[in-house]
Design an enzyme around this catalytic site. Structure first.
Site, short mmCIF file in Angstrom:
data_model
loop_
_atom_site.label_atom_id
_atom_site.label_comp_id
_atom_site.label_asym_id
_atom_site.label_seq_id
_atom_site.Cartn_x
_atom_site.Cartn_y
_atom_site.Cartn_z
CE LYS A 189 52.50 69.12 63.19
NZ LYS A 189 51.88 68.33 62.13
CG ASP A 221 53.01 65.91 59.60
OD1 ASP A 221 53.52 66.74 59.09
OD2 ASP A 221 51.67 66.23 59.79
#
Ligand code: IPM
Ligand code: MN
Length: 354
Positions: A189, A221
């Site tokens: 991330k 994600d």
């Protein structure tokens, strides 16, 4: 004759019943290939807590230290759910063993075996002929082991990574990719987290030593979406502790049943803890219906990664595939028209096919 010492920790829930089947299969392998496997049983988890007041007794650590590998069932259950954070069964037993033995590289293969292609919840055109993904999760750093604060009105968990921690897990990923389809996807991330910027940076630097391996990147994600949309495009995934925890459960489900998935947690000496991904499944414990394949395949991973016994390991995997091809299924992977077998029945069939 080669002699190997294995610390056997059955744990709680379905742990003891599926472990029994793994030992049945390992015994068959040792007979056929002339190995000596010595089992040292030790307690950890809820059973140890009830007997000795701790989920990871020092005696168990000593037994593991004297062994060549740890074969682990699973620990925890509703009976112990209300323990305070510092006594939580899974945390004390599993995280304790991971840290004590510096088991930084967690290998979690998510494989759809051809006979089970229909068990995947994914559309058949997405599953195709099946997929074979190896998730490599960093296991002794990140948010799991950072400084923790828990006060009445405030809580925090620190997420840290050091260069060396990233490089060593990255090397494991690239080495694994060399023996597979030569592709590594780094999942992080780094659009938000500093620890992920560092993670990505040292994965990229490590990649320079592996020019034959193709490296790409995904944010966590997006990775969860791509895994569903195009699972066959993945080979090796390397990621941080918490993202690997989540992503490996997702990948597990995509294969159809978590009862099929083995894992290895390794340090840099090849010492490892081998456990099924599925947990204690307290709802079905003691009923002789749990799927023992994940535990059996964990035994196969142990032979390969800690003992260097590739043929013997392959023999177990082939026996599993053979039994599935012959249409035997435990309840979790049952389809109409197949033969339903018990935990012990599945173990015996696999042992007979070695
Ligand atoms: C796993 C488990 C553990 C983890 C829990 C039981 C502490 O979910 O091995 O994935 O979060 O690492
Ligand atoms: Mn998990």
């Amino acid at each position: 004759m080669k002699n190997y010492k294995i610390a056997v920790i059955q744990g709680d829930g379905i742990g003891p019943e599926i472990m029994k089947e793994a030992i049945k299969v390992l015994d068959k392998v040792s007979k056929k290939y002339d190995l000596k496997l010595q089992y040292q049983y030790a307690d950890a988890g809820g059973i140890a807590y009830d007997k000795l007041g701790t989920a990871l007794p020092s005696q168990t650590i000593k037994t593991c230290e004297k062994s060549d590998a740890i074969l682990f069932g699973s620990v925890g259950g509703p009976k112990w759910d209300s323990l305070p954070p510092e006594e939580k069964i899974e945390k004390v037993a599993l995280l304790g063993l991971r840290k004590h033995f510096d088991l930084f590289a967690n290998l979690r293969p998510a494989v759809v075996y051809r006979p089970l292609a229909k068990a995947s919840p994914l559309r058949q055109d997405i599953v195709g002929n099946g997929f074979d993904i190896l998730i490599i999760r960093e296991l002794t750093g990140g948010i799991y082991f950072g400084k923790k604060v828990l006060e009445e009105n405030f809580a925090s968990d620190e997420m840290t990574y050091k260069k060396e921690e990233v490089e060593r897990v990255a090397r494991v990923a690239f080495e694994a990719a060399l023996k597979r389809n030569k592709k590594v996807t780094c999942v992080d991330k780094s659009n938000v987290l500093s620890s992920s910027i560092l993670f990505r940076k040292y994965v990229a630097k490590t990649a320079k030593n592996y020019p034959k391996v193709k490296l790409d990147y995904l944010y966590i994600d997006n990775a969860t979406m791509q895994l569903i949309k195009r699972p066959r495009d993945f080979d090796v995934i390397v990621t941080t502790n918490m993202f690997g925890d989540i992503l490996s459960d997702q990948a597990a489900m995509l294969t159809g049943s978590i009862g099929m998935l083995a894992s290895a947690s390794l340090n840099d000496k090849g010492f490892g803890l081998y456990e099924p991904a599925g947990g204690t499944a307290p709802d079905i414990a003691g009923k002789n219906i749990a799927n023992p394949i994940a535990q059996i395949l964990s035994g196969a991973m142990m032979l390969k990664h800690s003992f260097g016994l590739e043929d013997e390991s392959k023999a177990i995997e082939n026996a599993v595939i053979k039994v599935l091809k012959k249409d035997y299924r435990t309840a979790d992977i049952m389809e109409t028209g197949k033969n339903k077998v018990s935990t012990a029945g599945m173990g015996t069939l696999i042992a007979d096919n070695i």
